[in-house]
Design a protein around this motif. Structure first.
Motif, short mmCIF file in Angstrom:
data_model
loop_
_atom_site.label_atom_id
_atom_site.label_comp_id
_atom_site.label_asym_id
_atom_site.label_seq_id
_atom_site.Cartn_x
_atom_site.Cartn_y
_atom_site.Cartn_z
N GLY A 270 62.55 5.68 52.30
CA GLY A 270 62.19 6.87 53.36
C GLY A 270 63.41 7.25 53.91
N ASP A 271 63.65 7.14 55.23
CA ASP A 271 64.71 7.74 55.87
C ASP A 271 65.61 6.49 56.02
OD1 ASP A 271 63.74 10.27 56.14
OD2 ASP A 271 62.64 9.83 58.03
N GLY B 54 68.66 7.70 60.75
CA GLY B 54 69.01 8.82 61.47
C GLY B 54 70.26 8.67 61.91
N ILE B 55 70.88 8.65 63.05
CA ILE B 55 72.22 8.58 63.62
C ILE B 55 72.56 7.25 63.97
CG2 ILE B 55 72.14 11.06 64.19
CD1 ILE B 55 71.85 10.20 67.10
N ALA B 56 71.80 6.32 63.72
CA ALA B 56 72.16 4.93 64.09
C ALA B 56 72.24 3.83 62.87
CB ALA B 56 70.70 4.48 65.07
#
Length: 311
Positions: free
Chosen positions: A36-37, A56-58
C-alpha cells in the motif's frame, strides 16, 4: 529536493556500516518492500532486527532482539523528500539519527564512514550500562515504568528548563513565574510562555527545532508522571491544536513527530475539546480555580519574611 527512492537508497548506504557492526544485513539485498502506502527495508541477523518504515512524510525506526515479542520504536522523524529544503545535509542528519539509535539499542559503536566498517558482528562493544535495551513503551493508560536513568528527573521544572534551552529568549521566565505566584506554577508558565512558541515552531516546519522539541516531548511524556504528561499532551499540544482553524492538518503533521505513546494521547485530547459541549470545556480549561497557597506555604512565607526583616 531528492526523489524518495533515491533518498531511501542513500540512507541505506549511510547506515549499512553500523548495521554490519551490529551483525545485521539487509534482507533481499536492501530491496524496498511496498505494501500500500507503506515502504520498508529490514535488516536482520543473530543480534535481532531493525526495520525502517516509510509512510507519507514520516519514517519510523523499529528494532527487536531475538527474545522480544514485539518491536520497539527507536525514533520517528520526517522524511519529506518532496520538500524544497530536503537535501543531502538533511539526509545525513536523518542517517545519523538512525545510526545512533540502532547502535545504542544493540550496544555497538556507531560507524559513520562505510570505509571504516568493522567485520560483520565485530563492532566494538560499549560498556554494559550503555547497551541496555530500551524498555517497552506502555499505552497512555498503563502504569508508569521505571526511568531509563534513575538519576534524572522528568518533572515540570525539568521540562521548563529543557524548553528554555530550545527557546533561549525565554530564559528567566521560570524565576518570573515563581516571583509572581510564590512558587512555580507549571500550567500558568507553559500557557503564558511556551504554548504560542511551540505552535509557531510547528507551523514553521523548522526540522532542526522540531527534532529537539519532540525529542523532549516524547521523552518527558514517556518518563514523566501524570502531571508532566498532561503538560505535554494537553497544555502544549492537544488543546492548542484543537483551537486552531486548521486543526486537522496540524494534528496530522504533529502525529508524524510524536512517538507511539504520545500520539494517541494528543489525538484523544484534540477529540475531547472538539466534541460535546466544546465551549464549556474550553471555558473550564481557560478559567481554572485560582491558586491559593496552602496553610503550610503561607506559614513558610511568613517565617521567611520575618527572618529577612530581622536582619
Amino acid at each position: 529536493m531528492i526523489e524518495k527512492t533515491e533518498a531511501i537508497n542513500g540512507l541505506l548506504k549511510a547506515v549499512s556500516a553500523t548495521m554490519g557492526a551490529a551483525g545485521l544485513s539487509a534482507e533481499d539485498n536492501g530491496k524496498i518492500k511496498e505494501v500500500g502506502d507503506l515502504q520498508s527495508v529490514t535488516y536482520s541477523g543473530d543480534a535481532g532486527t531493525v526495520r525502517l518504515e516509510f509512510e507519507g512524510i514520516a519514517m519510523r525506526v523499529l528494532a527487536s532482539k531475538p527474545d522480544d515479542k514485539e518491536f520497539h520504536e527507536l525514533s520517528t522523524t520526517l522524511f519529506e523528500t518532496g520538500a524544497e529544503d530536503f537535501d543531502a545535509k538533511e539526509l545525513r542528519s536523518i542517517a545519523n539519527d538512525v545510526i545512533e539509535s540502532a547502535a545504542k539499542f544493540f550496544g555497538v559503536t556507531p560507524v559513520y564512514d562505510d570505509a571504516k566498517a568493522p567485520a560483520k558482528g565485530k563492532g566494538k562493544q560499549q560498556p554494559a550500562k550503555k547497551a541496555q535495551q530500551p524498555e517497552k513503551k506502555p499505552a497512555p493508560s498503563a502504569g508508569r515504568k521505571k526511568k531509563h536513568n534513575p538519576n534524572e528527573e522528568y518533572d515540570a521544572m525539568d521540562l521548563a528548563n529543557r524548553l528554555e534551552a530550545i527557546y533561549p529568549e525565554t530564559r528567566g521566565k521560570i524565576d518570573e513565574n515563581m516571583d509572581k505566584y510564590g512558587r512555580f506554577l507549571p500550567e500558568e508558565y507553559f500557557q503564558e510562555v511556551m504554548a504560542d512558541r511551540v505552535m509557531k515552531t510547528i507551523r514553521s516546519k523548522d526540522r532542526q527545532t522540531l527534532k529537539r522539541l519532540f525529542k523532549a516531548f516524547n521523552l518527558f511524556y514517556d518518563e514523566g508522571e501524570k502531571d508532566t504528561q498532561s503538560l505535554v499532551a494537553v497544555s502544549l499540544l492537544g488543546f492548542q491544536i484543537s483551537q486552531a482553524e486548521d486543526s486537522a492538518e496540524l494534528l496530522e503533521y504533529v502525529d508524524t513527530w510524536c512517538n507511539d505513546t504520545l500520539r494517541p494521547a494528543v489525538d484523544k485530547v484534540v477529540w475531547y475539546f472538539q466534541s460535546g459541549n466544546k465551549r464549556k470545556k474550553v471555558r473550564q480549561y481557560l478559567n481554572p480555580k485560582p491558586y491559593k497557597p496552602s496553610a503550610k506555604e503561607r506559614a513558610q512565607k511568613n517565617a521567611l519574611q520575618s527572618l529577612n526583616g530581622s536582619k
